[in-house]
Design an enzyme around this catalytic site. Sequence first.
Site, PDB file in Angstrom:
ATOM      1  N   SER A   1       0.804  -1.225   0.000  1.00 15.69           N
ATOM      2  CA  SER A   1       0.000   0.000   0.000  1.00 15.69           C
ATOM      3  C   SER A   1       0.833   1.269   0.000  1.00 15.69           C
ATOM      4  O   SER A   1       0.439   2.279  -0.594  1.00 15.69           O
ATOM      5  CB  SER A   1      -0.942   0.000   1.212  1.00 15.69           C
ATOM      6  OG  SER A   1      -1.789  -1.123   1.188  1.00 15.69           O
TER       7      SER A   1
ATOM      8  N   HIS B   1       0.685   4.545   4.356  1.00 14.56           N
ATOM      9  CA  HIS B   1      -0.038   5.201   3.268  1.00 14.56           C
ATOM     10  C   HIS B   1       0.401   6.657   3.118  1.00 14.56           C
ATOM     11  O   HIS B   1       0.664   7.125   2.000  1.00 14.56           O
ATOM     12  CB  HIS B   1      -1.538   5.141   3.548  1.00 14.56           C
ATOM     13  CG  HIS B   1      -2.115   3.764   3.427  1.00 14.56           C
ATOM     14  ND1 HIS B   1      -3.464   3.519   3.425  1.00 14.56           N
ATOM     15  CD2 HIS B   1      -1.516   2.551   3.315  1.00 14.56           C
ATOM     16  CE1 HIS B   1      -3.688   2.225   3.302  1.00 14.56           C
ATOM     17  NE2 HIS B   1      -2.513   1.609   3.245  1.00 14.56           N
TER      18      HIS B   1
END
Length: 297
Positions: A202, A248
Amino acid sequence: MDHAAAGPPEAQSLPGCYRHPDRETGIRCTRCERFICTDCMVNASVGFHCPDCAAGRTPGATGPAPAASRPRTLAGGTIAADPHLVTKILIGINVAVFIAVRALPDSFLADMVLIGRWPPAPFVPTEGVAEGEWYRLVTTMFTHQEIWHIGFNMISLWFLGAPVEAALGRARYLALYLVSGLAGSVFAYLLTSPITPVLGASGAIFGLFGATAALVRRLKADMRPVVILLVISLIFTFTRSNISWQAHVGGLVAGAVIGYAMLHAPRERRTLVQYGTCALVLVAVVGLTLLRTVQLT
């Protein structure tokens, strides 16, 4: 005096294409002025080019075009026959590691995830980044445990990565992906509990989000779809449990910075700015890793 009646003038034939002499044509290459048929002509900013001139070769020469004159991507990379090859390879690596995680003992997964220093536990080993295993900053980027996790990430990697790779070229795209992923790993290492395992692609994928925003800006296209998708992703990031928002955010920041440098660098010193920015982000990655390691030891 009587004159013989003049017959119809003979029809004049057109010249043949330089590559297909049997095909008559009136189209010339605007560079070398050789005649080209409709199958050979390549659209140019003005008129049409023959295949040799479009590829940057000297008319009549054989072999690959000189590197300096080959067609280039938006970021200055070489245009490849398969503009999505690196994205496909990255997906393949992630899938291969996922299969290994499912097939091998839990110790394999424990050796791949990003984690700092922790007490011994059944799931995790007793060593980590804080003890010098820096390789975990990379291996965690390719490691997934659940099918939904790898499925969502690989779909995102394809839809975000393919156009970014086509715009940057292979080398620049791979640099962006890896450095963004490392930035995500380091933010997770720096800001999460040292006994929290972190894994997944991610961070690198959010780096592609940042680069996509830079690409849309470079193309002067509508930013609203990208902003909406990014906002939805961030809401999901901060409202769902068991999601590393640190990875993230770290990947997103690095991807936006590197993507902007890749796509907006001045042409006369483009390579220096592009790879110099990657190097600066890597220096920050190393510095933050050392800082966190000092805190944990």
